[in-house]
Design a protein around this motif. Structure first.
Motif, short mmCIF file in Angstrom:
data_model
loop_
_atom_site.label_atom_id
_atom_site.label_comp_id
_atom_site.label_asym_id
_atom_site.label_seq_id
_atom_site.Cartn_x
_atom_site.Cartn_y
_atom_site.Cartn_z
N GLU A 157 -20.72 -29.24 91.70
CA GLU A 157 -19.63 -30.35 92.15
C GLU A 157 -19.92 -30.26 93.69
OE1 GLU A 157 -18.27 -32.58 90.53
OE2 GLU A 157 -18.38 -31.88 88.24
N THR A 158 -20.40 -31.14 94.27
CA THR A 158 -20.64 -31.28 95.70
C THR A 158 -18.88 -31.44 96.23
OG1 THR A 158 -21.29 -33.51 95.40
CG2 THR A 158 -22.83 -31.69 96.05
N ALA A 159 -18.30 -32.20 95.54
CA ALA A 159 -16.78 -32.60 96.13
C ALA A 159 -15.81 -31.55 96.06
CB ALA A 159 -16.03 -33.54 94.78
N ALA A 163 -13.06 -27.08 99.21
CA ALA A 163 -12.38 -26.05 98.64
C ALA A 163 -13.03 -24.89 98.64
CB ALA A 163 -12.12 -26.47 97.16
N LEU A 164 -14.35 -24.77 98.31
CA LEU A 164 -15.16 -23.68 98.50
C LEU A 164 -15.34 -23.01 99.67
CD1 LEU A 164 -18.20 -24.72 96.19
CD2 LEU A 164 -16.23 -23.29 95.60
N SER A 165 -15.41 -24.10 100.90
CA SER A 165 -15.26 -23.43 102.33
C SER A 165 -14.10 -22.66 102.48
CB SER A 165 -15.33 -24.50 103.05
OG SER A 165 -15.14 -24.42 104.50
N ARG A 166 -12.98 -23.30 101.99
CA ARG A 166 -11.45 -22.37 102.40
C ARG A 166 -11.67 -21.01 101.36
NH1 ARG A 166 -9.66 -27.79 101.59
NH2 ARG A 166 -9.29 -27.56 99.27
N ALA A 167 -12.23 -21.21 100.16
CA ALA A 167 -12.17 -19.86 99.25
C ALA A 167 -13.16 -18.92 100.07
CB ALA A 167 -12.88 -20.35 98.05
N LEU A 168 -14.11 -19.18 100.59
CA LEU A 168 -15.05 -18.20 101.33
C LEU A 168 -14.16 -17.31 102.44
CD1 LEU A 168 -18.38 -20.08 102.38
CD2 LEU A 168 -17.97 -18.32 100.84
N PRO A 188 -25.91 -29.35 102.68
CA PRO A 188 -24.15 -29.08 102.62
C PRO A 188 -23.73 -27.63 102.31
CG PRO A 188 -24.59 -31.12 101.56
CD PRO A 188 -26.01 -30.31 101.79
N ALA A 189 -24.33 -27.15 101.36
CA ALA A 189 -23.73 -25.80 100.76
C ALA A 189 -24.35 -24.75 101.63
CB ALA A 189 -24.27 -25.56 99.28
N LEU A 190 -25.48 -24.95 102.06
CA LEU A 190 -25.91 -23.94 103.16
C LEU A 190 -24.98 -24.16 104.25
CD1 LEU A 190 -27.99 -21.86 104.21
CD2 LEU A 190 -29.25 -23.76 104.98
N THR A 191 -24.86 -25.26 105.06
CA THR A 191 -23.92 -25.52 106.30
C THR A 191 -22.54 -24.74 105.84
OG1 THR A 191 -25.06 -27.35 106.70
CG2 THR A 191 -23.14 -27.09 107.81
N THR A 192 -21.98 -25.07 104.81
CA THR A 192 -20.56 -24.27 104.25
C THR A 192 -20.65 -22.69 104.67
OG1 THR A 192 -20.44 -25.98 102.94
CG2 THR A 192 -18.78 -24.43 102.92
N LEU A 193 -21.79 -22.17 104.30
CA LEU A 193 -22.03 -20.80 104.07
C LEU A 193 -22.23 -20.44 105.58
CD1 LEU A 193 -24.49 -20.27 101.19
CD2 LEU A 193 -21.93 -19.18 101.33
N GLN A 194 -22.56 -21.08 106.39
CA GLN A 194 -23.01 -20.65 107.74
C GLN A 194 -21.99 -20.69 108.57
OE1 GLN A 194 -26.59 -23.27 108.37
NE2 GLN A 194 -27.66 -21.24 108.34
N ARG A 213 -33.36 -21.78 99.57
CA ARG A 213 -34.56 -22.16 98.86
C ARG A 213 -34.38 -23.67 98.92
NH1 ARG A 213 -38.41 -19.58 96.55
NH2 ARG A 213 -37.53 -17.61 97.40
N ARG A 214 -33.35 -24.19 98.69
CA ARG A 214 -33.17 -25.65 98.45
C ARG A 214 -32.55 -26.47 99.58
NH1 ARG A 214 -29.87 -26.80 94.22
NH2 ARG A 214 -29.21 -24.61 93.82
#
Lengths: 664, 423
Positions: A157-159, A163-168, A188-194, A213-214
């Protein structure tokens, strides 16, 4: 089973098999206090679900989904019942069941709401993701939030990215949030992690490596940063390096990456890089790896060897003589793979040396396919240093080369011990009865190990009768004084012809031949020899050593030849017992009698008990064993024997053996 | 490199004519010792524990179990073994951990051996790999097909050495049987029988109080909550937790993980798998069966010659093989026929755990790495799904997906109970 239970179970069963839409009996069954009824209800629900989940049952599937959904809205049902009713929705749930499941996300019962979360996680409708995200926004308990974050990740769920950014940033949620982002993947997921403040933690660093990888160019850039940062966790650098190696478009850059990774201090980085580099084998990579060879750890050397191509064959050949046995063995293996048939000369050289990999080279010579390998070996078998010739002869024999036999026979005359040993060992493997004549003559001429080879051929051949015939024929032309080794050989072959011939040698004028004949009979594998052995034992003119050999042969066969007639075994043993004066032989015969199902064996043992009290313990153990053997044939006698054993005192060690036998 | 390329490499390594033998590691100096943690101290771990404590090249630093009594007993066993070895009469230094995370957090532990029930295999193995550990994981490697793909990919990308406990690969008779089949000595193999046996049915059990010192919530871990009953959590070769679908694939995951593994090896399908799974009873089928693309059929529990565990039937002969080095062939001479030049020689190992330890040192693939374990577990899992759904399943072993059955596809993974969701 009481009447109510039977009724409920019958109803459930009828509904499940008929496909009716009434869940009531199952719901009732799930509420039963009787575990068996509850179990049956679960099983019926499962059977129903499995049936309607088939691709051609869409209508029935919808009906069951609607029926389950309706029940889930019934708050009066206990949570375990509603939890059980959710389970089928993991398999058949679609958009129809989302509202009811979403409503359950707000339940207080943790197992009920978690079951709803799991069903939504796997539900293919978009609304399921929306419901989970809404629940996450409202959730506060860490355990519950972990579940919701995980579900959102599983659904990609990209939406959920904000929320995942905050959870990190929350140490309790970081790991599951990072895993969810890995699952979602993409830039976007990679950027959130970085962008996370926790980007330097092992959890997030490893997630970045996995997400790369993706994530296209952004992923590659992230990998580069991780791979070049020696402070990154080894696992993250491993994943980053492996990714870079796999996806690098520029071959030169890929080689640089591989070399950097195999020189890395972390074992995981080296291992991952070597696995990733497998399709990138090239002359440039081989050259680069050889240039850093001395800097490599042993495991990296082993991996590097597997990455080299045929242009590095010479380098690999040199490593076959490495002092490090692991490197040398792998080099031998790789040389055989890289060069194939062309590796044979080098492999002969290594196998003939005292290098640690010599045994490996010899094995490679056995396995290497190709006519040219055989040709090289045949040539080496006839020319040059004895060590090389020995290696070649051994390899030819183990390869079952068609010319091995003749080459080995030629080499049989060699005096060099290495060649001689290789020849004999080779003939043991590939010699045939056609070679017996030459081998026996060589053996009788003083080359004792040739007789070893002849014996191996006799044991192995399917043409034993023919072989014995040839040997007997050969014996006719031998001077009597040299017949003893032939007696041994013919004895090893066995069979009726051999037995007859050996018995005829009992009267040979030469003592050593007579000795050999007795020895052969004493070692005979079959019970047919018990008669001549018994004659030997009872013959008044038999020399004492012959009698003792015969007694031992009888003891061995009476114990081992359980398929032979009991009468034959008993009579031989009885004669031997009367003749022996040696305690060890007597004990062996007594022990053998324990397995002879003949009432006379019992009498014999009782006599021995009276006559030889010094062997009492051994006799009692034998009697106990005999009681066990006799119980199916003569139960009365078996009981009598057992009783006598029980009543006769014995040493503690014997008592244990006695008890074990009697217990049976 | 894609997965198939990696597999080719694995298979290449596995078909190598020779592999560095463990005897080359003559120097078992303490500096070469591998430090390990043992996770899941139940039935299967008993043998591992004895073996690991007896190896001079291994140091057990931690044991872990959700049962306090078990982990304490295991620690005592480890410490007693080392005390006896050291000759000092006492030895301390083995941690008894409740949670596997604390074992994985230890930097002084290089590798872990996982012998928990099946549902914990993948979560712990993945966490161990992410923590930089090498892993020995009992068979079947995973509970679900997706877990297997994740674990295998993770192991490859993170450079971990993973050995799966399908240890029949390290028994000479099974290797020999596989070589006979692989070299075509019994002609074209068309039918294979595998004897797995059957567990008693998974019945509903009455709730019992959870014993003191037993962390039942963690024992259940990612599986759905069910009331505690001692039978549910018991390690038992004849049943216990193995009989419940929640924690495995019953006999398919138990003996199937051994015999299907050997069949894959013998057929040379370590990078692939069957294309169809047919449950017992489907349209009168007397035996559960899976079928490979070339028509080779594997029948579960069909009677075998002389009660053998596996029977391969080819157009020109048969091979029957069982534990205890039992091997029978038709023609009989095949059993002792030597391998010739160019014949397929399979990866040789006579010590499954030792092979893992050697691989940790050499960083070369072990005899049963994660990808092979995954492909075998996939068969066990899909056979279980077909049995549970009561209908055949078609499988695409290249795409690793169920074909034409959306509901069955959902069973390729199982949703995990919070908070034990990590993979």
């Amino acid at each position: 089973m009481n009447f109510v239970r039977r009724l409920v179970m019958a109803l459930m069963s009828a509904i499940a098999s008929a496909g009716a839409e009434d869940l009531s009996p199952i719901v009732a069954g799930l509420q039963s206090e009787d575990a068996q009824v509850r179990g049956e209800a679960r099983q019926q629900l499962h059977t129903w679900t499995a049936r309607v989940s088939a691709p051609d049952r869409a209508d029935e599937r919808t009906q069951l989904e609607q029926a389950l959904t309706a029940r889930l809205r019934d708050a009066s049902l206990p949570p375990p019942v509603r939890t059980a009713l959710i389970v089928p929705l993991e398999t058949i749930g679609g958009s129809n069941s989302v509202p009811a499941l979403a409503a359950l996300l707000g339940e207080r019962d943790p197992e009920l709401r978690d079951a709803a979360r799991r069903a939504l996680e796997i539900n293919p409708s978009r609304e399921a993701g929306t419901a989970l995200l809404a629940a996450l926004d409202a959730a506060s308990e860490p355990r519950w939030r972990i579940g919701l974050i995980h579900s959102l990740g599983m659904r990609r769920e990209t939406a959920a990215l904000p929320a995942l950014s905050r959870a990190l940033e929350d140490p309790v949620l970081r790991e599951v949030a990072a895993a969810a982002l890995v699952r979602i993947g993409g830039v976007p997921a990679l950027t959130t992690l970085q962008r996370s403040a926790a980007t330097g933690t092992p959890v997030v660093a490893t997630a970045i490596a996995e997400t790369g990888r993706r994530a296209g160019g952004a992923g590659r850039a992230a990998w580069l940063r991780l791979a070049n940062d020696t402070h990154s966790p080894g696992v993250a650098r491993a994943a980053a390096s492996a990714g870079l190696i796999e996806l690098e478009a520029d071959p030169e850059e890929a080689v640089r990456r591989i070399v950097a990774a195999v020189c890395d201090p972390a074992a995981q980085v080296r291992t991952a890089a070597i696995a990733a580099a497998e399709p990138r084998r090239s002359p440039a990579l081989s050259a680069a790896l050889t240039s850093v060879w001395d800097r490599l750890a042993t495991d990296a050397k082993l991996g590097a060897l597997t990455l080299m191509d045929s242009t590095a064959a010479e380098f690999v050949a040199v490593q076959c003589a490495s002092a490090d046995p692991l490197v040398a063995c792998h080099a031998v293996e790789m040389l055989a793979r890289l060069q194939g048939e062309a590796a044979a000369p080098k492999l002969i050289e290594v196998a003939a040396s005292d290098a640690p990999a010599r045994a490996w080279a010899a094995r490679a010579l056995e396995a290497l396919a190709g006519e040219s390998v055989a040709a090289v070996l045949r040539q080496a078998a006839t020319q040059g240093e004895p060590a090389r010739r020995a290696v070649a002869l051994t390899a030819l024999a183990r390869r079952r080369d068609p010319q091995a036999g003749s080459l080995l026979l030629t080499a049989l005359q060699e005096s060099n011990p290495m060649v001689s040993r290789a020849t004999v060992e080779g003939l043991k493997l590939v010699g045939t009865i056609e070679h017996l004549d030459v081998l026996v003559r060589a053996g009788l001429g003083g080359k004792a190990d040739a007789l070893e080879a002849a014996r191996a051929i006799l044991v192995r051949t399917d043409e034993r009768v023919t072989a014995v015939g040839r040997l007997i024929e050969l014996a006719k032309s031998c001077p009597p004084a040299s017949l003893a080794p032939l007696v041994d050989l013919i004895g090893a072959a066995g069979g009726a012809d051999a037995l007859g011939w050996i018995r005829s040698q009992l009267t040979n004028e030469v003592a050593t031949v007579r000795d050999a004949a007795v020895r052969a009979l004493a070692n005979w594998p079959d019970a047919e020899v018990l008669v001549p052995l018994r004659q030997l034992v009872t013959a008044s003119d038999a020399p004492d050593p012959h009698r003792r050999l015969a007694i031992r042969g009888i003891a061995r066969l009476v114990a081992a030849a359980t398929n032979a007639p009991a009468e034959l075994r008993y009579e031989a043993a009885s004669a031997a017992l009367s003749a022996t004066r040696d305690r060890a032989d007597r004990v062996a015969l007594i022990s053998a009698l324990a397995g002879v199902p003949d009432p006379r064996a019992a009498a014999a043992l009782r006599e021995q008990l009276q006559a030889f009290p010094d062997a009492r313990d051994e006799i009692l153990v034998a009697m106990a064993g005999l009681a066990e053997v006799l119980q199916s044939r003569d139960r009365t006698l078996a009981r009598e024997l057992a009783k006598q054993v029980m009543e006769t005192p014995s040493a503690p060690t014997a008592a244990k053996s006695k008890a074990e036998a009697l217990a049976k | 490199m894609n997965r198939r390329a990696f597999l080719r490499r694995t298979v290449l390594a596995a078909s190598a004519p020779m592999i560095a033998p463990s005897r080359l590691f003559g120097d078992r100096a303490p500096s070469h010792r591998i430090t390990i943690g043992l996770i899941g101290m139940g039935l299967m771990m008993r043998t591992h524990l004895r073996s690991m404590c007896g190896r001079p090249d291994v140091q057990v630093l931690a044991v872990c179990d959700v049962d306090r009594g078990r982990r304490q007993a295991a620690r005592e066993a480890v410490e007693a073994a080392y005390a006896a070895k050291s000759g000092t009469g006492s030895w301390k230094g083995c941690e008894a951990a409740h949670e596997f995370e604390s074992v994985l957090a230890r930097e002084d532990i290089q590798a872990v051996l996982i012998a928990t029930p099946d549902h914990w295999h993948a979560p712990i193995a993945c966490a161990a790999i992410r923590a930089g550990k090498d892993v020995y994981v009992q068979k079947p490697m995973t509970l679900t097909q997706r877990e297997g793909r994740v674990l295998s990919d993770l192991a490859r990308r993170c450079g971990a050495i993973v050995q799966v406990g399908s240890q029949q690969r390290s028994e000479a008779a099974f290797r020999r049987a596989a070589e006979i089949v692989r070299n075509g000595w019994i002609g074209r193999v068309h039918t294979i029988y595998a004897r797995l046996g059957e567990f008693p049915p998974a019945v509903e059990l009455p709730e019992e109080p959870v014993p003191d010192g037993f962390d039942y919530d963690r024992w259940l871990g990612p599986t759905p909550w069910r009331p505690y009953n001692a039978e549910r959590v018991q390690g038992d070769y004849g049943g216990g937790w193995r009989r419940f679908w929640e924690y495995g694939s019953r006999k398919n995951g138990d003996w199937g993980a051994h015999h299907f593994d050997i069949i894959q090896w013998a057929l040379g399908r370590d990078d692939s798998g069957p294309v169809e799974f047919i449950p017992k009873g489907w349209e009168g089928a007397e035996y559960q069966m899976h079928v490979y693309a070339d028509g080779v059929r594997v029948l579960r529990d069909h009677p075998t010659r002389n009660g053998h565990m596996i029977q391969f039937i080819g157009t020109e002969g048969e091979v029957c093989v069982s534990r205890g080095n039992r091997l029978e062939t038709i023609p009989a001479a095949l059993a002792t026929r030597p391998l010739g030049p160019g014949d397929v020689r399979l990866y040789e190992s006579s010590d499954h755990e030792g092979n893992w330890l050697d691989s940790i040192r050499t960083r070369r693939p072990p005899i049963c790495p994660a990808e092979i374990g995954h492909r075998t577990a996939t068969i066990c899992i899909l056979a279980g799904i077909a049995e549970r759904l009561g209908r055949p399943i078609r499988w695409d072993p290249v795409r690793e997906d169920i074909v034409g059955d959306e509901a069955a596809r959902r069973w390729l993974d199982r949703p995990r109970r919070a908070p034990y969701v990590m993979l």
